[in-house]
Design a protein around this motif. Structure first.
Motif, PDB file in Angstrom:
ATOM      1  N   UNK A   1       0.954  -1.152   0.170  1.00 33.19           N
ATOM      2  CA  UNK A   1       0.102   0.021   0.104  1.00 33.19           C
ATOM      3  C   UNK A   1       0.789   1.313   0.063  1.00 33.19           C
ATOM      4  N   UNK A   2       0.225   2.519  -0.557  1.00 33.07           N
ATOM      5  CA  UNK A   2       1.024   3.505  -0.765  1.00 33.07           C
ATOM      6  C   UNK A   2       0.323   4.887  -0.077  1.00 33.07           C
ATOM      7  N   UNK A   3       1.132   5.387   0.517  1.00 34.60           N
ATOM      8  CA  UNK A   3       0.591   6.853   1.378  1.00 34.60           C
ATOM      9  C   UNK A   3       1.485   7.840   0.704  1.00 34.60           C
ATOM     10  N   UNK A   4       0.622   8.958   0.088  1.00 33.18           N
ATOM     11  CA  UNK A   4       1.474   9.946  -0.571  1.00 33.18           C
ATOM     12  C   UNK A   4       0.764  11.236   0.237  1.00 33.18           C
TER      13      UNK A   4
ATOM     14  N   UNK B   1       5.765   5.205   1.839  1.00 30.07           N
ATOM     15  CA  UNK B   1       5.523   6.519   2.250  1.00 30.07           C
ATOM     16  C   UNK B   1       6.094   7.387   1.259  1.00 30.07           C
ATOM     17  N   UNK B   2       5.581   8.338   0.503  1.00 31.24           N
ATOM     18  CA  UNK B   2       6.149   9.286  -0.142  1.00 31.24           C
ATOM     19  C   UNK B   2       5.781  10.639   0.083  1.00 31.24           C
TER      20      UNK B   2
ATOM     21  N   UNK C   1      18.535   5.681  -1.835  1.00 31.31           N
ATOM     22  CA  UNK C   1      17.298   5.809  -2.766  1.00 31.31           C
ATOM     23  C   UNK C   1      16.216   6.768  -1.912  1.00 31.31           C
ATOM     24  N   UNK C   2      16.536   7.251  -0.814  1.00 29.52           N
ATOM     25  CA  UNK C   2      15.366   7.862  -0.276  1.00 29.52           C
ATOM     26  C   UNK C   2      15.318   9.477  -0.960  1.00 29.52           C
TER      27      UNK C   2
ATOM     28  N   UNK D   1      10.301   7.703   5.799  1.00 31.55           N
ATOM     29  CA  UNK D   1       9.715   7.999   4.538  1.00 31.55           C
ATOM     30  C   UNK D   1      10.463   6.872   3.532  1.00 31.55           C
ATOM     31  N   UNK D   2       9.670   6.294   2.596  1.00 32.89           N
ATOM     32  CA  UNK D   2      10.316   5.596   1.535  1.00 32.89           C
ATOM     33  C   UNK D   2      11.030   6.507   0.632  1.00 32.89           C
TER      34      UNK D   2
END
Length: 551
Positions: A7-10, A289-290, A209-210, A317-318
């Motif tokens: 799942x993604x949270x933006x 998380x972005x 990569x962050x 955060x990703x």
RNA sequence: GGUGAUGUAGCUCAGUUGGUUAGAGCGGCGGACUCAUAACCCGCAGGUCGGUGGUUCAAAUCCACCCAUCACCA
């Protein structure tokens, strides 16, 4: 962790609640919204939250000047922000505010956890104080003569003439912009966050990569200089959350602003049964998380924020996605030049999808500024969207309606060409994923050219004149409309309204990425009506003129 | 002042690890077509790749310095 099922949270940066949304803000919201819509179009679970940034000295003083309470002002702007962003089709799951109970609780919780882990320290500092106004002064509220070049009326922390930076104690002939009185130095106890404890963690996080390489290089400046403790408190009077165990200390706005992301999400979780706050924010969370942000606030998001999260035992955060600023006709937006365009002013004259498309055409993954050249804006929108894209549908639809009773044929005229269009999905998908929208739109427009070439080669208007070939027209136009449909799937994240009109026109369900696999055949379509009108350059002139009139 | 990013045809931009005559779209010019919101199709003309110096057989692409623009400096 499977990258394609988690799942993604933006989030987008929180607009400050002391002014309207303008076209500069919209670069970020449109960039984020396109990314979110793309993820959803591919079937991914993607939540998008935002809200207004409500605290700090500027809001406190502006409200005072307008004779209203800060709370009142913040609510007004929050509603206005939400309204304007909604009109640009920015599809938030929740748009909240940092001045909320959820945020207060989260900020206090974070503060307690940091305190328990011995990451908070208090010490007395000296700061400029305005005795007449009865308050400590942020650097920006002091003006004076630059100690380096002698330029008059410069900010307390930097000189706009020679570019020097200095401390407010160094400026000559300092004056408070509130009262005009010379500030005096006064002691006060402040609360600090031990940022230095997180140096190894942050270096590791940013190197893996962050953040993009350009951003990482910029952050090296901070690492090279050594991370110092971060002052997270401000003295009363201040509009914000009071720090527990103090009488007159408040959390600095930049501590509670990013916590506002969590608060907005928390508020959303409380209204839905299918969302679990802990699943997204506990350490080791399997969700992604972005944060989409502007290049000006990289430090807060790539240094302070992850350190606070780590210190308070939340997940990191990703990635942080930073973008550049907007210029209008090659220059910084400016009210005096008539290039300060608010979202509301734009909407009085122009369609929001034009801007969504134009930004997509300009946006890459880097932190370069993008330019809104108004002449180019008109030419580009008309040429790409109307002349090329919509034209495909427009030139095919008439034949289907008039000659074939609105019915598509049961087969494609050129399956190989269809396959070529569908195969482009791999590359276009990668472009969207990496926020290279300019590259994506270039590829899509190249396909649009290809579709127009195809129609030109097959010449349905010629085929229609000859009885022997008249039947082929249905196949050719069915092919053309299917090519158009593929392009509209690709562009749906950018142009949701046009996609909707396409769905209605073709009489089909909401398009998704998975629909690329099967063409639409053997069904009836609606009579064609113009899906998008050309940009009238008179509308642009009218907008510019309206801006140049004194308000 | 320090750090990072950007500077390529009239306009907006592409140019992977340096390699034959530097690309696209728009605009301009010429032609063709007439299905389409004067749209579309074919062709042509435009650039000493911000400047200077350097490395190399070879640089828009690497290095140094300089200039301009944007951002940041807790």
């Amino acid at each position: 962790m499977d990258k394609h099922t988690s799942k993604i949270l933006v989030t987008s940066g929180l607009p400050y609640a002391n002014g309207p949304i303008h076209l500069g803000h919209l670069v970020e919201y449109i960039q984020t919204d396109i990314w979110v819509r793309f993820q959803r179009l591919r079937g991914r679970d993607c939540i998008f939250v935002c809200g207004s940034d409500a605290h700090g000295t500027p809001i406190m003083l502006q409200a005072r000047e307008e004779g209203i309470s800060a709370e009142e002002m913040v609510v007004t702007y929050q509603q206005e922000h939400q309204r304007d962003l909604g009109r640009f089709m920015v599809e938030f799951d929740n748009f909240y505010t940092t001045h909320s109970e959820e945020n207060r609780e989260l900020v206090e919780e974070i503060y307690h956890r940091l305190t328990e882990r011995n990451l908070i320290e208090r010490r007395v500092i000296e700061q400029a104080y305005d005795e007449e106004a009865g308050m400590f002064l942020p650097d920006r509220f002091i003006r004076g003569t630059c100690p380096v070049c002698g330029a008059e009326d410069q900010y307390g922390d930097s000189c706009e003439v020679c570019g020097a930076t200095y401390s407010p104690g160094e400026i000559r002939d300092p004056k408070s912009i509130l009262s005009g009185a010379p500030p005096v130095l006064k002691e006060s106890e402040h609360v600090f966050f031990r940022l230095g404890e997180f140096e190894a963690m942050l270096k590791n996080w940013t190197a893996n990569g962050a953040v993009d390489t350009g951003v990482a290089r910029k952050l090296d400046e901070w690492f090279d200089a050594g991370l110092r403790d971060w002052d997270i408190s401000r003295d009363a009077p201040y509009f914000g959350f009071q720090i527990p165990d103090t009488e007159d200390k408040f959390f600095y706005v930049w501590l509670d602003a990013p916590v506002g992301y969590l608060a907005s999400f928390k508020n959303l979780c409380d209204s839905r049964t299918d969302l679990n706050f802990e699943e997204y924010f506990e350490p080791g969370s399997q969700t992604e998380l972005y944060h989409f942000i502007g290049k000006d606030i990289i430090y807060f998001h790539a240094l302070f924020w992850p350190a606070v999260l780590e210190g308070a035992k939340y997940r990191l955060p990703t990635a942080i996605f930073a973008h550049g600023f907007l210029t209008v006709n090659g220059q910084k937006m400016s009210k005096s030049r008539g290039t300060f365009i608010s979202a509301a002013a734009y909407l009085e004259h122009l369609d929001p999808e034009y801007l969504r498309y134009y930004y997509a055409v300009k946006l890459g993954s880097g932190i370069e500024d993008i330019d809104l050249n108004l002449d180019d804006f008109v030419a580009r929108t008309n040429s790409d969207l109307v002349g090329k894209l919509v034209n495909i549908a427009s030139r095919c639809a008439g034949f289907i309606s008039k000659n074939f009773d609105g019915r598509l044929s049961d087969q494609l005229e050129n399956p190989a060409l269809q396959e070529e269009f569908v195969n482009a999905a791999v590359s276009i998908e990668a472009c969207y994923e990496h926020r290279q929208y300019s590259k994506a739109t270039r590829e899509i427009m190249k396909l649009a050219d290809r579709a127009n070439q195809y129609i030109d080669e097959r010449k349905p208007w010629v085929l229609a004149r000859n009885e022997k070939t008249a039947a082929e027209v249905q196949n050719v136009c069915t092919q053309g409309l299917n090519l158009f449909r593929v392009l509209m799937i690709y562009l749906k994240p950018v142009l949701p309204e046009l996609a909707k009109k396409t769905e209605e026109f073709l009489g089909i369900d909401a398009l998704s990425w998975a629909d690329l696999a099967e063409p639409v055949l053997g069904r009836s379509i609606q009579p064609y009506r113009p899906m998008m009108l050309r940009v009238d350059d008179k509308a642009v002139s009218a907008l510019v003129e309206a801006l140049q009139e004194p308000a």
